[in-house]
Design a protein around this motif. Structure first.
Motif, PDB file in Angstrom:
ATOM      1  N   HIS A   2       0.844  -1.194   0.000  1.00 57.41           N
ATOM      2  CA  HIS A   2       0.000   0.000   0.000  1.00 57.41           C
ATOM      3  C   HIS A   2       0.877   1.240   0.000  1.00 57.41           C
ATOM      4  N   GLY A   3       0.372   2.265  -0.683  1.00 55.02           N
ATOM      5  CA  GLY A   3       1.123   3.511  -0.722  1.00 55.02           C
ATOM      6  C   GLY A   3       1.078   4.212   0.620  1.00 55.02           C
ATOM      7  N   LEU A   4       2.236   4.549   1.131  1.00 53.31           N
ATOM      8  CA  LEU A   4       2.305   5.271   2.390  1.00 53.31           C
ATOM      9  C   LEU A   4       2.212   6.761   2.109  1.00 53.31           C
ATOM     10  N   THR A   5       1.320   7.398   2.806  1.00 51.82           N
ATOM     11  CA  THR A   5       1.222   8.850   2.713  1.00 51.82           C
ATOM     12  C   THR A   5       1.550   9.425   4.083  1.00 51.82           C
ATOM     13  N   TYR A  10       1.044   9.455   9.938  1.00 53.02           N
ATOM     14  CA  TYR A  10       0.678  10.246  11.101  1.00 53.02           C
ATOM     15  C   TYR A  10      -0.351   9.504  11.957  1.00 53.02           C
ATOM     16  N   PHE A  11      -1.435   9.038  11.333  1.00 57.64           N
ATOM     17  CA  PHE A  11      -2.496   8.394  12.105  1.00 57.64           C
ATOM     18  C   PHE A  11      -2.038   7.074  12.718  1.00 57.64           C
ATOM     19  N   TYR A  12      -1.260   6.288  11.992  1.00 56.88           N
ATOM     20  CA  TYR A  12      -0.759   5.032  12.561  1.00 56.88           C
ATOM     21  C   TYR A  12       0.272   5.292  13.669  1.00 56.88           C
ATOM     22  N   ALA A  13       1.141   6.266  13.484  1.00 59.39           N
ATOM     23  CA  ALA A  13       2.146   6.573  14.504  1.00 59.39           C
ATOM     24  C   ALA A  13       1.478   7.093  15.779  1.00 59.39           C
ATOM     25  N   LEU A  14       0.521   7.997  15.617  1.00 61.33           N
ATOM     26  CA  LEU A  14      -0.170   8.520  16.787  1.00 61.33           C
ATOM     27  C   LEU A  14      -0.981   7.422  17.479  1.00 61.33           C
ATOM     28  N   SER A  15      -1.580   6.533  16.707  1.00 62.96           N
ATOM     29  CA  SER A  15      -2.314   5.413  17.298  1.00 62.96           C
ATOM     30  C   SER A  15      -1.383   4.515  18.095  1.00 62.96           C
ATOM     31  N   PHE A  16      -0.193   4.261  17.564  1.00 68.21           N
ATOM     32  CA  PHE A  16       0.783   3.434  18.265  1.00 68.21           C
ATOM     33  C   PHE A  16       1.224   4.097  19.564  1.00 68.21           C
ATOM     34  N   ILE A  17       1.492   5.396  19.529  1.00 70.29           N
ATOM     35  CA  ILE A  17       1.919   6.118  20.729  1.00 70.29           C
ATOM     36  C   ILE A  17       0.815   6.109  21.784  1.00 70.29           C
ATOM     37  N   LEU A  18      -0.419   6.351  21.359  1.00 76.08           N
ATOM     38  CA  LEU A  18      -1.539   6.336  22.299  1.00 76.08           C
ATOM     39  C   LEU A  18      -1.753   4.942  22.886  1.00 76.08           C
ATOM     40  N   LEU A  19      -1.585   3.909  22.068  1.00 76.68           N
ATOM     41  CA  LEU A  19      -1.707   2.545  22.565  1.00 76.68           C
ATOM     42  C   LEU A  19      -0.627   2.252  23.605  1.00 76.68           C
ATOM     43  N   ALA A  20       0.584   2.704  23.359  1.00 75.00           N
ATOM     44  CA  ALA A  20       1.677   2.498  24.316  1.00 75.00           C
ATOM     45  C   ALA A  20       1.375   3.194  25.645  1.00 75.00           C
ATOM     46  N   ILE A  21       0.831   4.404  25.586  1.00 76.01           N
ATOM     47  CA  ILE A  21       0.475   5.129  26.804  1.00 76.01           C
ATOM     48  C   ILE A  21      -0.633   4.395  27.551  1.00 76.01           C
ATOM     49  N   MET A  22      -1.610   3.878  26.810  1.00 76.06           N
ATOM     50  CA  MET A  22      -2.698   3.136  27.456  1.00 76.06           C
ATOM     51  C   MET A  22      -2.178   1.868  28.124  1.00 76.06           C
ATOM     52  N   LEU A  23      -1.290   1.148  27.462  1.00 72.89           N
ATOM     53  CA  LEU A  23      -0.729  -0.071  28.052  1.00 72.89           C
ATOM     54  C   LEU A  23       0.099   0.246  29.292  1.00 72.89           C
ATOM     55  N   TYR A  24       0.839   1.343  29.252  1.00 72.62           N
ATOM     56  CA  TYR A  24       1.611   1.766  30.422  1.00 72.62           C
ATOM     57  C   TYR A  24       0.672   2.088  31.585  1.00 72.62           C
ATOM     58  N   SER A  25      -0.426   2.793  31.293  1.00 65.64           N
ATOM     59  CA  SER A  25      -1.379   3.154  32.342  1.00 65.64           C
ATOM     60  C   SER A  25      -2.029   1.913  32.954  1.00 65.64           C
ATOM     61  N   VAL A  26      -2.395   0.964  32.121  1.00 66.99           N
ATOM     62  CA  VAL A  26      -2.980  -0.280  32.636  1.00 66.99           C
ATOM     63  C   VAL A  26      -1.959  -1.020  33.500  1.00 66.99           C
ATOM     64  N   GLY A  27      -0.725  -1.081  33.056  1.00 69.83           N
ATOM     65  CA  GLY A  27       0.320  -1.727  33.846  1.00 69.83           C
ATOM     66  C   GLY A  27       0.535  -1.036  35.182  1.00 69.83           C
ATOM     67  N   GLU A  28       0.501   0.282  35.178  1.00 70.70           N
ATOM     68  CA  GLU A  28       0.670   1.050  36.417  1.00 70.70           C
ATOM     69  C   GLU A  28      -0.502   0.801  37.370  1.00 70.70           C
ATOM     70  N   ILE A  29      -1.717   0.708  36.822  1.00 68.47           N
ATOM     71  CA  ILE A  29      -2.887   0.425  37.662  1.00 68.47           C
ATOM     72  C   ILE A  29      -2.763  -0.955  38.294  1.00 68.47           C
ATOM     73  N   VAL A  30      -2.383  -1.943  37.510  1.00 66.87           N
ATOM     74  CA  VAL A  30      -2.221  -3.301  38.041  1.00 66.87           C
ATOM     75  C   VAL A  30      -1.136  -3.331  39.116  1.00 66.87           C
ATOM     76  N   TRP A  31      -0.032  -2.641  38.877  1.00 68.63           N
ATOM     77  CA  TRP A  31       1.072  -2.603  39.845  1.00 68.63           C
ATOM     78  C   TRP A  31       0.614  -1.988  41.161  1.00 68.63           C
ATOM     79  N   ARG A  32      -0.082  -0.847  41.076  1.00 71.42           N
ATOM     80  CA  ARG A  32      -0.532  -0.164  42.296  1.00 71.42           C
ATOM     81  C   ARG A  32      -1.600  -0.976  43.032  1.00 71.42           C
ATOM     82  N   HIS A  76      -8.403   7.881  16.112  1.00 73.05           N
ATOM     83  CA  HIS A  76      -7.269   7.867  15.194  1.00 73.05           C
ATOM     84  C   HIS A  76      -7.113   6.501  14.522  1.00 73.05           C
ATOM     85  N   TRP A  77      -7.347   5.435  15.271  1.00 71.25           N
ATOM     86  CA  TRP A  77      -7.242   4.089  14.701  1.00 71.25           C
ATOM     87  C   TRP A  77      -8.312   3.887  13.641  1.00 71.25           C
TER      88      TRP A  77
END
Length: 84
Positions: A2-5, A10-32, A76-77
Motif C-alpha cells: 500500500h502507498g504510504l502517505t 501520522y495516524f498510525y504513529a499517533l495510534s501506536f503512541i496512544l496505545l503504548a500510553i494506554m498499556l503503560y497506564s494499565v500496567g501502572e494500575i495493576v502494579w498499584r 485515530h485508529w
C-alpha cells in the motif's frame, strides 16, 4: 504494498503512541493495585497510610488518562483504517 502517505503515517504513529500510553497506564494500575492488596512491610502506620493514599492517587490519575486517551486512540485508529 500500500502507498504510504504522510496522513497514514501520522495516524498510525499517533495510534501506536496512544496505545503504548494506554498499556503503560494499565500496567501502572495493576502494579498499584497489587501494592494495595499485598502491602509492603511498613512498620509505621502513618507511612502505611501515606503509601496507600499515594497508590490510590496514582490509580485515579491513570484511570483519568485511560478515559481521555481511549476515545482519542479509537478515533485515530478508525481514521487510519478508513484511509486504506
Amino acid at each position: 504494498m500500500h502507498g504510504l502517505t504522510v496522513k497514514k503515517v501520522y495516524f498510525y504513529a499517533l495510534s501506536f503512541i496512544l496505545l503504548a500510553i494506554m498499556l503503560y497506564s494499565v500496567g501502572e494500575i495493576v502494579w498499584r493495585l497489587s501494592e494495595i492488596i499485598i502491602q509492603p512491610p511498613i512498620l509505621d502506620i502513618e507511612s502505611r497510610k501515606a503509601n496507600m493514599y499515594f497508590n490510590w492517587r496514582i490509580i485515579a490519575k491513570n484511570l483519568v488518562y485511560l478515559v481521555v486517551i481511549a476515545p482519542v486512540f479509537w478515533h485515530h485508529w478508525h481514521i487510519a483504517h478508513n484511509l486504506e
